[in-house]
Design an enzyme around this catalytic site. Structure first.
Site, PDB file in Angstrom:
ATOM      1  N   HIS A  44       7.727  28.291  35.187  1.00 50.92           N
ATOM      2  CA  HIS A  44       8.236  29.287  34.238  1.00 50.92           C
ATOM      3  C   HIS A  44       7.304  30.507  34.114  1.00 50.92           C
ATOM      4  CE1 HIS A  44      11.926  27.906  32.413  1.00 50.92           C
ATOM      5  NE2 HIS A  44      11.429  26.742  32.020  1.00 50.92           N
TER       6      HIS A  44
ATOM      7  N   ASP B   8      21.573  27.125  21.874  1.00 53.47           N
ATOM      8  CA  ASP B   8      21.190  25.766  22.259  1.00 53.47           C
ATOM      9  C   ASP B   8      22.291  25.067  23.066  1.00 53.47           C
ATOM     10  OD1 ASP B   8      18.662  25.164  21.467  1.00 53.47           O
ATOM     11  OD2 ASP B   8      19.282  23.434  20.263  1.00 53.47           O
TER      12      ASP B   8
ATOM     13  N   TYR C  13      20.253  24.103  34.390  1.00 54.43           N
ATOM     14  CA  TYR C  13      19.082  23.533  35.071  1.00 54.43           C
ATOM     15  C   TYR C  13      19.395  23.102  36.500  1.00 54.43           C
ATOM     16  CZ  TYR C  13      16.418  23.242  30.665  1.00 54.43           C
ATOM     17  OH  TYR C  13      15.725  23.542  29.518  1.00 54.43           O
TER      18      TYR C  13
HETATM   19  N1  BES Z   1      12.198  26.157  28.080  1.00 50.00           N
HETATM   20  C1  BES Z   1      12.578  24.800  28.144  1.00 50.00           C
HETATM   21  C2  BES Z   1      12.801  24.184  26.796  1.00 50.00           C
HETATM   22  C3  BES Z   1      13.836  24.853  25.924  1.00 50.00           C
HETATM   23  C4  BES Z   1      14.992  25.412  26.445  1.00 50.00           C
HETATM   24  C5  BES Z   1      13.641  24.923  24.564  1.00 50.00           C
HETATM   25  C6  BES Z   1      15.918  26.031  25.606  1.00 50.00           C
HETATM   26  C7  BES Z   1      14.555  25.530  23.742  1.00 50.00           C
HETATM   27  C8  BES Z   1      15.701  26.092  24.257  1.00 50.00           C
HETATM   28  C9  BES Z   1      11.577  23.973  28.938  1.00 50.00           C
HETATM   29  O1  BES Z   1      11.022  24.636  30.006  1.00 50.00           O
HETATM   30  C10 BES Z   1      12.299  22.808  29.523  1.00 50.00           C
HETATM   31  O2  BES Z   1      13.216  23.042  30.262  1.00 50.00           O
HETATM   32  N2  BES Z   1      11.883  21.596  29.218  1.00 50.00           N
HETATM   33  C11 BES Z   1      12.457  20.408  29.795  1.00 50.00           C
HETATM   34  C12 BES Z   1      11.635  20.017  30.988  1.00 50.00           C
HETATM   35  C13 BES Z   1      12.333  19.615  32.193  1.00 50.00           C
HETATM   36  C14 BES Z   1      13.651  20.111  32.552  1.00 50.00           C
HETATM   37  C15 BES Z   1      11.437  19.345  33.368  1.00 50.00           C
HETATM   38  C16 BES Z   1      12.400  19.299  28.762  1.00 50.00           C
HETATM   39  O3  BES Z   1      11.797  19.473  27.726  1.00 50.00           O
HETATM   40  O4  BES Z   1      12.966  18.239  28.992  1.00 50.00           O
HETATM   41 ZN    ZN Z   2      12.492  24.986  31.510  1.00 48.20          ZN
END
Ligand code: BES
Ligand code: ZN
Length: 634
Positions: A319, A397, A405
C-alpha cells in the site's frame, strides 16, 4: 449556539430561500456521492496542525485543529465532523486569531455525520477549530489495561479509513484531498505516542511529542496510537513498535521485513516514505493490518510464531505505493487501492516464499472470491460485483468485499498473463511514478492503461467487462496447485469414511510413510483441507480430526477461524469454550463477524451468539461491533 444561529440567519437572508434550497440540494447530492460535505473545490486544507491532549480519564481528545488552506475566493469553508463537540472556531494565525461564525448542519446523517460550515472572507487562509471528541467518536478505541498484552497500562488507537477521521478530527474528509500534517501531543507520561508520521523511538518523560508528515496524504491515513510501547529495529529503515513483552516474538515473526522492502522496491521503484515500521496493536484492532504511512497498524493475530501469516504485512507494505502514493479518488474506486495491493502483495510473497507458496496464497483468496460473488449475485446490490462501484448514499464500508481485493488482483494477474510480465512490470512502475502523490479515478486508470499498454502494443483486452460488469470473466487466470488438489481429495475421502491418519500419504509425488501430522502441510493447505470438509460433518469425525491434528487448540487465528466455522455448522459443540474465548479476545472483523453470523443463523447456537456478543461487545472497536450488531438484528 448563538453564533450558529446568527450565521444561519445571515445565510438565509443573503440568498433567497429558493436559491438556498437549490444550493443545499446540490450539496447533499455531492456529499452523498463523495461521502464528504467539504467544498474542497472552493477552499481546501494544504497543511493541518493538531494540538491535542490525550485524556485517558475522560476518554477524550481535546484541543485545536489548525487548517492552513488554499482559498479560491470562498466565503465559507465546509468541514466534515461526526461525533465531535465544537467549542470555538477562529480564523488567522496563532496569536492573531479572530472568532469566526460557524454552523452545524442540522441534518446528522448516520453515515456521513454533519457539515461544519465556517464563515470566512475570500482572503482567509487559516481556520482553527477548537474541539473535543465524544463517546460517539467511532475512530477511537480506548482500551482498559485489561485488554492489552501487559494488562497494566491503557491503550488508545485510531482507525480512520474509510470515513472515520472526521470522528476524531474536524476535517475535509475526502480521499481526493491530500494534506501534510504536524502534531503536538500531550499524553500520560508513562505512555508513548506514535503517529503515521516521523516517530519517537523512546518515551518522553513529560509525555510531550511532536510529529511531522511532510508528504501529502489523504486524511484517512492520519493515525494515532498511545500505549506502553517499545521499539525494535529490523534494519534497512524498518522496525516494529509493540508492548514490551511482545518484542521478541514480533522481531522474529517479521524478520523478513527488510527483504520484503527490497523485493517491493525492485518491482516498482524506491520507497517514498523514508521509514517503514509496524505497530502491533491490542487484539481488538478490527483489521489484519492498516497501511498508515510510515507506520502500518497490525493485528497481534499475525504473531503465529511460524511466519505463516506475514502476507498481510506484504500487503500493507505494498500500500505504500498502491493507496498511499497513488490513492483512490473516491471510495467507488476502492479497487485501485486494494486490487493493486493484493496483486503487489502476491508478487512480494513470490520473492519471499517462492512461486508455489504464493500461488497457494492467491488460491485461498480466489476460493473466497467465488463464494462472495455467489452471495453478491443474489443480494440486493448485485452490481457490487463490478470493480468500479456505485456507493452513492451507502456506507463506503460496503465496498470492502473480495471484489475490490481479489477480483481486482486477478484482473491484473490476467492482464499480466496477456501482456507478459516484463511489459506489465514496466507499466505498473510507470503508473506509480506518473500518478505519485495524486488521486486517481477508475477512468484515469483506464485512459492510462489504454495509452501506455494496450494501444502501445496493440493488445486486445476485455477490461470493460472486468471493471464495469459483475461476475468473474471467462478469461480469468487459472492457478493450479497440486498440493491443494491433494488436501481437497483427502478431505473428501475422510468425509466418506476413509482412514487418512495412518499408512502412507503422497506429497509432491513422493510417498511419505509417517502418520499424518501437521508439519506435512502448510497453514494454507490445512485451511483448504478444512474448507473442503462437508458443512455438516459428523461430530465423531470432527473429534477424530481434533484428536489427531488438534485444530481446536492450534493457536493460529486463520486455522481457528476456519475450524470454528466448520464446528458451528456441524454442531460440534466441543469447541465452544475455545470459540468463546476466541470471541472474547479477538476483535478482527474478518474473523468474528462471520463467526457471529453462522452462530446466529444456526438455531442450536443462536442464543450463544446473543449472549457472547452482549458479554464481549465492549472489547471490540466500533467498526466490528456495529457490523456484528447489524447481523444480529440489534
Ligand atoms: N486498508 C485496508 C483496511 C481497510 C479497508 C480499512 C477499508 C477500512 C476500510 C487494509 O489494507 C486491508 O486490506 N487489510 C486486510 C489485509 C488483507 C487483505 C491482507 C485485513 O485487515 O484483513
Ligand atoms: Zn489493503
Amino acid at each position: 449556539m448563538k453564533f450558529e444561529y446568527i450565521f444561519l440567519l445571515i445565510l438565509m437572508a443573503s440568498c433567497g430561500t429558493k436559491e438556498t434550497e437549490k444550493v443545499e440540494k446540490s450539496r447533499i447530492t455531492t456529499a452523498a456521492q463523495n461521502h464528504s460535505y467539504a467544498n474542497t473545490d472552493a477552499i481546501h486544507t494544504k497543511h493541518l496542525h493538531l494540538e491535542l491532549e490525550v485524556d485517558f480519564k475522560l476518554e477524550q481528545l481535546r484541543g485545536v485543529a489548525r487548517h492552513k488552506m488554499e482559498n479560491h475566493g470562498a466565503n465559507e469553508a465546509i468541514f466534515d465532523i461526526n461525533g465531535l463537540k465544537i467549542n470555538k472556531v477562529t480564523t488567522g494565525t496563532k496569536s492573531n486569531e479572530v472568532d469566526a461564525n460557524f454552523a452545524l448542519g442540522d441534518l446528522k446523517d448516520p453515515i456521513l455525520g454533519q457539515a461544519l460550515t465556517v464563515a470566512i472572507t475570500e482572503n482567509t487562509n487559516q481556520v482553527n477549530i477548537y474541539y473535543e471528541t465524544t463517546s460517539e467518536s467511532e475512530a477511537l478505541d480506548w482500551l482498559d489495561s485489561a485488554l492489552t498484552s501487559s494488562k497494566n497500562k491503557p491503550f488508545l488507537y485510531t482507525q480512520g479509513q474509510a470515513i472515520l477521521t472526521r470522528t476524531w478530527i474536524p476535517i475535509q474528509d475526502a480521499p481526493s484531498n491530500r494534506i501534510t500534517y504536524s502534531a503536538d501531543l500531550k499524553v500520560p507520561s508513562d505512555l508513548m505516542a506514535v503517529m503515521s508520521a516521523s516517530n519517537p523511538t523512546k518515551k518522553n518523560p513529560e509525555g510531550i511529542y511532536h510529529f511531522e508528515m511532510n508528504q501529502p496524504i489523504p486524511c484517512y491515513l492520519i493515525a494515532l496510537a498511545v500505549g506502553d510501547l517499545v521499539y525494535g529495529d529490523l534494519g534497512n529503515h524498518t522496525g516494529v513498535y509493540c508492548e514490551p513483552e511482545l518484542l521478541k516474538a514480533s522481531m522474529y515473526e517479521f524478520e523478513d521485513l527488510p527483504n520484503m522492502m527490497e523485493a517491493a522496491e525492485k518491482l516498482y521503484g524506491k520507497y517514498a516514505w523514508e521509514q517503514y515500521d509496524l505497530l502491533i496493536l491490542p487484539y481488538s484492532f478490527p483489521f489484519g493490518g492498516m497501511e498508515n504511512p510510515r507506520l502500518t497498524f497490525a493485528n497481534p493475530t499475525l504473531l503465529a510464531g511460524d511466519r505463516s501469516l506475514v502476507s498481510v504485512i506484504a500487503h500493507e507494505l505494498a500500500h505504500s505505493w498502491s493507496g498511499n502514493l497513488v490513492t483512490n479518488e473516491t471510495w467507488n474506486d476502492f479497487w485501485l487501492n486494494e486490487g493493486f495491493t493484493v496483486y503487489f502483495e502476491n508478487r512480494i510473497m513470490e520473492e519471499i516464499i517462492g512461486k508455489r507458496g504464493a500461488d497457494n496464497l492467491a488460491l485461498v483468496e480466489f476460493f473466497e472470491l467465488e463464494e462472495e460473488m455467489e452471495r453478491i449475485k443474489t443480494s440486493k446490490n448485485p452490481e457490487d460485483g463490478h470493480l468500479f462501484l456505485n456507493l452513492k448514499g451507502r456506507n463506503p464500508d460496503d465496498g470492502m468485499t473480495d471484489v475490490a481485493y481479489v477480483k481486482g488482483a486477478f484482473f491484473l494477474k490476467t492482464l499480466e498473463a496477456a501482456v507478459g510480465r516484463e511489459k506489465m512490470d514496466v507499466f505498473l512502475a510507470s503508473y506509480f511514478n506518473h500518478f505519485k502523490f495524486t488521486s486517481v479515478s477508475t477512468e484515469d486508470f483506464v485512459n492510462y492503461l489504454n495509452q501506455e499498454l494496450l494501444k502501445k502494443y496493440a493488445i486486445d483486452f476485455n477490461y470493460e467487462e472486468w471493471i464495469y460488469h459483475t461476475g468473474i470473466p471467462d478469461n480469468c487466470l487459472k492457478i493450479e496447485s497440486q498440493s491443494f488438489e491433494e488436501v481437497k481429495d483427502m478431505a473428501k475421502s475422510f468425509a466418506a469414511g476413509k482412514d487418512i491418519f495412518s499408512g502412507t500419504v503422497s506429497k509432491n509425488k513422493k510417498e511419505v510413510s509417517e502418520p499424518l501430522n501437521r508439519e506435512q502441510y502448510s497453514v494454507q493447505e490445512w485451511l483448504t483441507f478444512i474448507r473442503h470438509l462437508p458443512e455438516d460433518l459428523e461430530s465423531n469425525k470432527m473429534k477424530s480430526l481434533d484428536d489427531k491434528l488438534h485444530f481446536t487448540t492450534w493457536t493460529n487465528a486463520e486455522i481457528q477461524f476456519e475450524w470454528y466455522m466448520k464446528a458451528i455448522s456441524s454442531n460440534y459443540t466441543a469447541v465452544n469454550p475455545y470459540l468463546k474465548s476466541f470471541l472474547g479476545k479477538v476483535g478482527r472483523r474478518k474473523f468474528i463477524l462471520p463467526l457471529y453470523k453462522v452462530l446466529y443463523e444456526n438455531e442450536v447456537s443462536r442464543q450463544n451468539a446473543l449472549d457472547w456478543f452482549n458479554e464481549f461487545k465492549g472489547n471490540y472497536h466500533a467498526v466490528s461491533s456495529n457490523s456484528i450488531a447489524a447481523v444480529l438484528g440489534l
